[in-house]
Enzyme design. Structure first.
Site, short mmCIF file in Angstrom:
data_model
loop_
_atom_site.label_atom_id
_atom_site.label_comp_id
_atom_site.label_asym_id
_atom_site.label_seq_id
_atom_site.Cartn_x
_atom_site.Cartn_y
_atom_site.Cartn_z
N LYS A 120 33.87 -29.74 -86.03
CA LYS A 120 33.63 -28.19 -85.36
C LYS A 120 34.76 -28.01 -84.27
O LYS A 120 34.93 -26.84 -84.64
CB LYS A 120 32.22 -27.92 -84.61
CG LYS A 120 31.21 -28.07 -85.66
CD LYS A 120 30.16 -26.99 -85.54
CE LYS A 120 29.05 -26.58 -86.74
NZ LYS A 120 27.76 -26.45 -86.61
N LYS A 202 29.36 -30.70 -97.65
CA LYS A 202 28.05 -30.27 -97.53
C LYS A 202 28.15 -28.91 -97.70
O LYS A 202 28.92 -28.01 -97.24
CB LYS A 202 27.37 -30.89 -96.38
CG LYS A 202 27.35 -30.19 -95.17
CD LYS A 202 26.46 -30.32 -94.21
CE LYS A 202 26.83 -29.41 -92.90
NZ LYS A 202 25.56 -29.01 -92.06
N LYS A 205 26.89 -22.87 -94.25
CA LYS A 205 27.12 -21.42 -94.01
C LYS A 205 28.69 -21.52 -93.59
O LYS A 205 29.33 -20.29 -93.93
CB LYS A 205 26.39 -20.89 -92.80
CG LYS A 205 24.90 -20.58 -93.09
CD LYS A 205 23.98 -20.45 -91.94
CE LYS A 205 23.34 -21.75 -91.51
NZ LYS A 205 22.24 -21.67 -90.50
P1 ADP Z 1 24.60 -25.12 -91.43
O1 ADP Z 1 25.05 -26.53 -91.57
O2 ADP Z 1 24.53 -24.19 -92.75
O3 ADP Z 1 24.74 -24.35 -90.18
P2 ADP Z 1 22.23 -26.02 -89.87
O4 ADP Z 1 23.05 -26.88 -89.10
O5 ADP Z 1 21.59 -24.81 -89.18
O6 ADP Z 1 23.00 -25.56 -91.42
O7 ADP Z 1 20.89 -26.92 -90.38
C1 ADP Z 1 19.57 -26.79 -90.35
C2 ADP Z 1 19.01 -28.23 -91.18
O8 ADP Z 1 19.35 -28.16 -92.62
C3 ADP Z 1 19.42 -29.51 -90.48
O9 ADP Z 1 18.28 -30.39 -90.52
C4 ADP Z 1 20.70 -29.92 -91.45
O10 ADP Z 1 20.69 -31.01 -91.40
C5 ADP Z 1 20.08 -29.30 -92.67
N1 ADP Z 1 21.11 -29.29 -93.87
C6 ADP Z 1 22.07 -28.39 -93.53
N2 ADP Z 1 22.97 -28.35 -94.61
C7 ADP Z 1 22.52 -29.27 -95.35
C8 ADP Z 1 23.08 -29.83 -96.65
N3 ADP Z 1 24.01 -29.12 -97.38
N4 ADP Z 1 22.09 -30.65 -97.23
C9 ADP Z 1 21.12 -31.29 -96.65
N5 ADP Z 1 20.64 -30.79 -95.55
C10 ADP Z 1 21.37 -29.95 -94.79
#
Ligand code: ADP
Ligand code: TRP
Length: 356
Positions: A120, A202, A205
């Site tokens: 980040k 991964k 968003k």
């Molecule tokens: P983002 O990375 O899109 O901002 P968040 O950080 O809000 O998503 O993640 C919320 C939950 O979803 C966490 O437990 C995170 O580990 C899981 N998560 C986010 N992206 C993935 C992914 N691509 N595959 C599996 N789990 C994910």
């Protein structure tokens, strides 16, 4: 199913209000939240991590709407306030108070080596704020203030749960107590879903709208995104899934294959993996067995399966959107409950550390 020691384990997890819930969130975490709220071995709490989301770049105009949207989506996905305590992090200021105390126990070097911090601070290089660095310590406070023992998250968050274990240990050792548990991450079978546009990363968003499928995407949008998904052009699986995963753990120079090839393979396996999750038994295997993979069939089928799976979600979300006050009330009631535990923990902590 047995309930160990006649006591339910405390399960806690959170999600940032920074956009719509996507398929990665669902397969990596949310799916388990919905399932485990019915498991008698667990006492579940799920919260909206609004304090955490302030460490990213954001427009203050958007935040209130994003918080309400994520609350609405959590309910639409099936979280039930009768079974699971739902709250908003900033309704419980004790989380940040405990974070401060944990700050005094956490070595700076532990935070500087966190993968998410490194990623980040590269992505938002003009806004490398203290919140980005301190993010995992607040996460440790979120978990430990409720004496969390199981933390259902995706793979990217495992490092933060491990830091939480360190913090719990540091606290217990420094103050000579056996007070905080050492929580364990709780993963699904798909702890990492890949991005549609860059399958070496991964699904997230932060990679832009085309890279993820939101649970609320309409069928035509899902089809368009899947049609645009990056995958190996010939439809040949030249690596097994296990070989691919193994190669991706190695440093670039030891892989023996160029990035484009790996990206292509990761892309196909991601689509196959999704069809395994959302399609019928054997559907995915048929594509694997009859290579070259016919994307012209695979992609529309997968899009249809995903759209079907979340049809109820889309409907419930629309219904709930008509009653924002109801949604907010559910989370406020949950916060009242959760705050009791947090208050009690903070009173005990203040006494233990010698400021009361
Ligand atoms: P983002 O990375 O899109 O901002 P968040 O950080 O809000 O998503 O993640 C919320 C939950 O979803 C966490 O437990 C995170 O580990 C899981 N998560 C986010 N992206 C993935 C992914 N691509 N595959 C599996 N789990 C994910
Ligand atoms: N860091 C998590 C994420 O980005 C969200 C989160 C904040 C969390 N506090 C938590 C998850 C406590 C589990 C437990 O996904």
């Amino acid at each position: 199913m047995t309930i160990s020691n006649n006591r339910r384990k405390t399960l806690i997890s959170g999600i940032q209000p920074s956009g719509q819930v996507h398929l990665g969130n669902w397969v990596g975490a949310l799916k388990n939240w919905v399932r485990l709220q019915d498991d008698p071995n667990y006492e579940c709490s799920i919260f909206v991590a609004d304090y955490h989301s302030l460490s990213g770049d954001y427009d203050p105009q958007d935040k209130r709407r994003q918080v309400l949207e994520i609350m609405t989506e959590l309910l639409a996905a099936g979280l039930d306030p009768e079974k699971c305590t739902l709250f908003r992090q900033s309704d419980i200021p004790e989380h940040t108070e405990l974070c401060w105390i944990f700050n005094t126990l956490t070595p700076l070097s532990f935070l500087e080596r966190m993968t998410q911090f490194k990623d980040k601070s590269g992505q938002q290089d003009r806004n490398v704020n203290m919140g980005l660095l301190d993010y995992p310590v607040l996460q440790a406070a979120d978990i430990l203030i409720h004496h969390g023992e199981a933390v259902p998250v995706g793979r990217d968050q495992v490092q933060h749960v491990e830091l939480t274990r360190d913090v719990a240990r540091f606290y217990n050792r420094k103050y000579g107590v056996d007070y905080f548990p050492e929580p364990e991450p709780y993963l699904t079978d798909t702890p990492k879903l890949r991005s549609l546009t860059d399958p070496l990363k991964k699904m997230s968003k932060s990679l832009g709208e085309k890279s993820y499928i939101a649970l609320s995407d309409e069928p035509d949008v899902i089809l368009k995104k899947i049609k645009g998904a990056v995958s190996e052009t010939e439809g040949r699986l030249t690596l097994t899934e296990a070989e691919l995963d193994e190669l991706l753990t190695k440093p670039l120079e030891e892989r023996g294959l160029d990035e484009e090839t790996l990206r292509g393979q990761a892309g196909v396996w991601n689509l196959i993996g999704l069809l395994r999750l959302f399609g019928h038994e054997g559907e995915a295997q048929r594509f694997v067995d009859s290579q070259p993979i016919r994307y012209g069939e695979l992609k529309p089928l997968l899009a249809e399966r995903i759209a079907e799976r979340f049809a109820d979600f889309r409907e419930r979300k629309r219904e709930l959107e008509a009653y924002p006050d109801r949604v907010l009330k559910i989370f406020a009631a949950g916060a009242e409950r959760a705050r009791e535990t947090a208050r009690k923990t903070m009173e005990e902590v203040r006494r233990t550390i010698g400021i009361r």
